[in-house]
Write a protein that holds these residues in place. Structure first.
Motif, mmCIF file in Angstrom:
data_model
loop_
_atom_site.group_PDB
_atom_site.id
_atom_site.type_symbol
_atom_site.label_atom_id
_atom_site.label_comp_id
_atom_site.label_asym_id
_atom_site.label_seq_id
_atom_site.Cartn_x
_atom_site.Cartn_y
_atom_site.Cartn_z
ATOM 1 N N PRO A 17 0.808 -1.224 0.000
ATOM 2 C CA PRO A 17 0.000 0.000 0.000
ATOM 3 C C PRO A 17 0.842 1.276 0.000
ATOM 4 O O PRO A 17 0.333 2.353 -0.291
ATOM 5 C CB PRO A 17 -0.820 -0.109 1.283
ATOM 6 N N VAL A 18 2.126 1.169 0.265
ATOM 7 C CA VAL A 18 3.004 2.334 0.295
ATOM 8 C C VAL A 18 3.589 2.622 -1.082
ATOM 9 O O VAL A 18 3.499 3.732 -1.595
ATOM 10 C CB VAL A 18 4.130 2.145 1.341
ATOM 11 N N CYS A 19 4.194 1.578 -1.718
ATOM 12 C CA CYS A 19 4.899 1.801 -2.985
ATOM 13 C C CYS A 19 4.245 1.115 -4.183
ATOM 14 O O CYS A 19 4.722 1.266 -5.301
ATOM 15 C CB CYS A 19 6.346 1.343 -2.864
ATOM 16 N N GLN A 20 3.203 0.344 -3.959
ATOM 17 C CA GLN A 20 2.504 -0.414 -5.001
ATOM 18 C C GLN A 20 3.367 -1.524 -5.596
ATOM 19 O O GLN A 20 3.098 -2.021 -6.685
ATOM 20 C CB GLN A 20 1.994 0.503 -6.129
ATOM 21 N N THR A 53 10.205 -5.807 0.383
ATOM 22 C CA THR A 53 11.620 -5.592 0.658
ATOM 23 C C THR A 53 12.072 -4.208 0.220
ATOM 24 O O THR A 53 13.066 -3.703 0.720
ATOM 25 C CB THR A 53 12.484 -6.673 -0.014
ATOM 26 N N PHE A 54 11.348 -3.564 -0.692
ATOM 27 C CA PHE A 54 11.708 -2.217 -1.119
ATOM 28 C C PHE A 54 11.527 -1.220 0.024
ATOM 29 O O PHE A 54 12.408 -0.410 0.317
ATOM 30 C CB PHE A 54 10.879 -1.793 -2.339
ATOM 31 N N ASP A 55 10.378 -1.282 0.690
ATOM 32 C CA ASP A 55 10.088 -0.373 1.805
ATOM 33 C C ASP A 55 10.532 -0.933 3.152
ATOM 34 O O ASP A 55 10.534 -0.208 4.146
ATOM 35 C CB ASP A 55 8.587 -0.070 1.879
ATOM 36 N N GLY A 56 10.845 -2.217 3.185
ATOM 37 C CA GLY A 56 11.256 -2.830 4.446
ATOM 38 C C GLY A 56 10.113 -3.018 5.413
ATOM 39 O O GLY A 56 10.281 -2.889 6.622
ATOM 40 N N LEU A 57 8.932 -3.342 4.881
ATOM 41 C CA LEU A 57 7.750 -3.532 5.715
ATOM 42 C C LEU A 57 7.273 -4.978 5.647
ATOM 43 O O LEU A 57 7.325 -5.611 4.588
ATOM 44 C CB LEU A 57 6.628 -2.606 5.263
ATOM 45 N N ASP A 77 -0.290 0.328 6.636
ATOM 46 C CA ASP A 77 1.115 0.623 6.895
ATOM 47 C C ASP A 77 1.399 0.861 8.375
ATOM 48 O O ASP A 77 2.489 0.568 8.851
ATOM 49 C CB ASP A 77 1.625 1.786 6.032
ATOM 50 N N ASN A 78 0.411 1.324 9.130
ATOM 51 C CA ASN A 78 0.635 1.520 10.562
ATOM 52 C C ASN A 78 0.597 0.215 11.354
ATOM 53 O O ASN A 78 0.969 0.186 12.522
ATOM 54 C CB ASN A 78 -0.344 2.545 11.151
ATOM 55 N N GLU A 79 0.156 -0.870 10.740
ATOM 56 C CA GLU A 79 0.155 -2.196 11.378
ATOM 57 C C GLU A 79 1.368 -3.015 10.955
ATOM 58 O O GLU A 79 1.625 -4.083 11.510
ATOM 59 C CB GLU A 79 -1.118 -2.972 11.006
#
Length: 70
Positions: free
Chosen positions: A12-15, A30-34, A47-49
């Protein structure tokens, strides 16, 4: 997790594409590290979870994914 559902889900952050970590029950970007948790078979795509992965974990998961693609 259903492979068709996994193919439709994006970060949901970077698609970007997500990788399933079935052992940890998480979807990884792995791009956003989430790392998004999967609770009772349902991915929680907020993203907050999401859990922040360490730099070492991001590299490890990204390399594991690229090795599987060869």
């Amino acid at each position: 997790m259903d492979k068709q559902l996994l193919a439709m889900l994006v970060c949901p952050v970077c698609q970007g594409k997500l990788k399933l970590d079935s052992e940890a029950q998480e979807l990884l970007c792995t791009f956003d590290g989430l790392a998004f948790p999967i609770q009772d078979g349902v991915p929680v795509m907020l993203d907050n979870e999401a859990r922040k992965m360490s730099e070492e974990e991001k590299l490890e998961k990204a390399q594991a994914g690229s090795e599987g693609a060869e």
